[in-house]
Design a protein around this motif. Structure first.
Motif, PDB file in Angstrom:
ATOM      1  N   THR A  80       0.809  -1.219   0.000  1.00  0.00           N
ATOM      2  CA  THR A  80       0.000   0.000   0.000  1.00  0.00           C
ATOM      3  C   THR A  80       0.842   1.269   0.000  1.00  0.00           C
ATOM      4  O   THR A  80       0.583   2.179  -0.792  1.00  0.00           O
ATOM      5  CB  THR A  80      -0.940   0.007   1.226  1.00  0.00           C
ATOM      6  OG1 THR A  80      -1.660  -1.223   1.258  1.00  0.00           O
ATOM      7  CG2 THR A  80      -1.923   1.150   1.148  1.00  0.00           C
ATOM      8  N   ASP A  81       1.863   1.353   0.860  1.00  0.00           N
ATOM      9  CA  ASP A  81       2.688   2.562   0.938  1.00  0.00           C
ATOM     10  C   ASP A  81       3.445   2.814  -0.359  1.00  0.00           C
ATOM     11  O   ASP A  81       3.463   3.933  -0.876  1.00  0.00           O
ATOM     12  CB  ASP A  81       3.689   2.474   2.101  1.00  0.00           C
ATOM     13  CG  ASP A  81       3.000   2.574   3.455  1.00  0.00           C
ATOM     14  OD1 ASP A  81       1.821   2.973   3.493  1.00  0.00           O
ATOM     15  OD2 ASP A  81       3.646   2.248   4.468  1.00  0.00           O
ATOM     16  N   GLN A 154      -6.852   0.393  -5.015  1.00  0.00           N
ATOM     17  CA  GLN A 154      -7.233   0.142  -3.623  1.00  0.00           C
ATOM     18  C   GLN A 154      -7.606  -1.330  -3.430  1.00  0.00           C
ATOM     19  O   GLN A 154      -7.192  -1.967  -2.467  1.00  0.00           O
ATOM     20  CB  GLN A 154      -8.409   1.047  -3.244  1.00  0.00           C
ATOM     21  CG  GLN A 154      -8.745   0.995  -1.779  1.00  0.00           C
ATOM     22  CD  GLN A 154      -9.817   2.011  -1.403  1.00  0.00           C
ATOM     23  OE1 GLN A 154     -10.393   2.686  -2.247  1.00  0.00           O
ATOM     24  NE2 GLN A 154     -10.086   2.120  -0.121  1.00  0.00           N
ATOM     25  N   ALA A 157      -4.418  -3.482  -3.610  1.00  0.00           N
ATOM     26  CA  ALA A 157      -3.604  -3.361  -2.393  1.00  0.00           C
ATOM     27  C   ALA A 157      -4.194  -4.172  -1.247  1.00  0.00           C
ATOM     28  O   ALA A 157      -3.461  -4.712  -0.414  1.00  0.00           O
ATOM     29  CB  ALA A 157      -3.484  -1.893  -1.993  1.00  0.00           C
ATOM     30  N   GLN A 158      -5.516  -4.284  -1.203  1.00  0.00           N
ATOM     31  CA  GLN A 158      -6.174  -4.990  -0.105  1.00  0.00           C
ATOM     32  C   GLN A 158      -6.307  -6.491  -0.357  1.00  0.00           C
ATOM     33  O   GLN A 158      -6.652  -7.241   0.543  1.00  0.00           O
ATOM     34  CB  GLN A 158      -7.565  -4.399   0.132  1.00  0.00           C
ATOM     35  CG  GLN A 158      -7.520  -2.984   0.679  1.00  0.00           C
ATOM     36  CD  GLN A 158      -8.871  -2.302   0.656  1.00  0.00           C
ATOM     37  OE1 GLN A 158      -9.848  -2.824   0.125  1.00  0.00           O
ATOM     38  NE2 GLN A 158      -8.940  -1.117   1.235  1.00  0.00           N
ATOM     39  N   GLU A 160      -3.858  -8.873  -1.989  1.00  0.00           N
ATOM     40  CA  GLU A 160      -2.566  -9.156  -2.613  1.00  0.00           C
ATOM     41  C   GLU A 160      -2.537 -10.492  -3.348  1.00  0.00           C
ATOM     42  O   GLU A 160      -2.101 -10.571  -4.492  1.00  0.00           O
ATOM     43  CB  GLU A 160      -1.463  -9.123  -1.551  1.00  0.00           C
ATOM     44  CG  GLU A 160      -0.080  -9.230  -2.135  1.00  0.00           C
ATOM     45  CD  GLU A 160       0.994  -9.168  -1.075  1.00  0.00           C
ATOM     46  OE1 GLU A 160       2.120  -9.545  -1.400  1.00  0.00           O
ATOM     47  OE2 GLU A 160       0.703  -8.750   0.065  1.00  0.00           O
TER      48      GLU A 160
END
Length: 195
Positions: A80-81, A154, A157-158, A160
């Protein structure tokens, strides 16, 4: 589930917030454009502002595609980062402004041939009001497309493990198909619901 079905469902989930509130979304974008029109003063200044926004979003789309293909070639969707930083970078690299009546990239890059051709095609619409309407519609479409891809990030990222399945199908093929689907869903979001 085969690749096409999986990708279609992924894009459908990403487009759902807009698709369920198309009228609201259209109003929001057009309200923003109305504010920009008032701030521009002259209609010619507003036309240049619209062109700058359109070029910026077209550049951003191309950068999204390259970035996703790179992730696919590397065989990994970033965390995410890292993903957030990558998105911020390509957004910054795609920022435009109007300088001396011309659209330019804030980072000093020159518009490429495709970008120049795209904004030149508006010149074929002689009536200024009709030209503005056409540009506003393109702007709306590009904003919708951009919002869908941000929702997609989004989701990736949630999820994977699920998102890495996309990468197994081959970098260019699956990513190109994914972007084609995003464009199709953006088309569907262009038509408001009759109330």
């Amino acid at each position: 589930m085969d690749r096409s079905e999986f990708l279609s469902e992924l894009v459908e989930v990403s487009a759902k917030p807009i698709f369920q509130a198309k009228n609201y979304w259209h109003k929001s974008v057009y309200d923003t454009l109305e504010t920009r029109k008032k701030a521009a003063g002259k209609i010619e200044n507003y036309e240049s502002t619209l062109k700058a926004g359109i070029v910026s979003m077209k550049k951003l789309w191309a950068k999204h595609l390259k970035m996703m293909e790179k992730w696919a070639q590397n065989g990994k969707i970033p965390g995410t980062d890292e993903m957030g930083k990558a998105i911020e970078n390509i957004e910054r690299e795609s920022e435009t402004e109007v300088s001396k009546g011309r659209v330019v990239f804030k980072n000093g890059d020159k518009l490429n041939g495709d970008e120049l051709d795209f904004i030149k095609r508006y010149s074929s619409i002689e009536n200024l009001n009709e030209r503005i309407i056409s540009m506003e519609e393109d702007y709306l479409y590009l904003r919708i497309r951009d919002y869908i891809i941000l929702n997609l990030y989004q989701f990736l990222a949630q999820n994977e493990e699920m998102s890495n399945n996309i990468l197994k199908w081959g970098a260019h093929g699956s990513i190109k198909e994914l972007f084609d689907l995003i464009s199709k869903y953006a088309d569907r979001c262009m038509y408001t619901d009759l109330e």
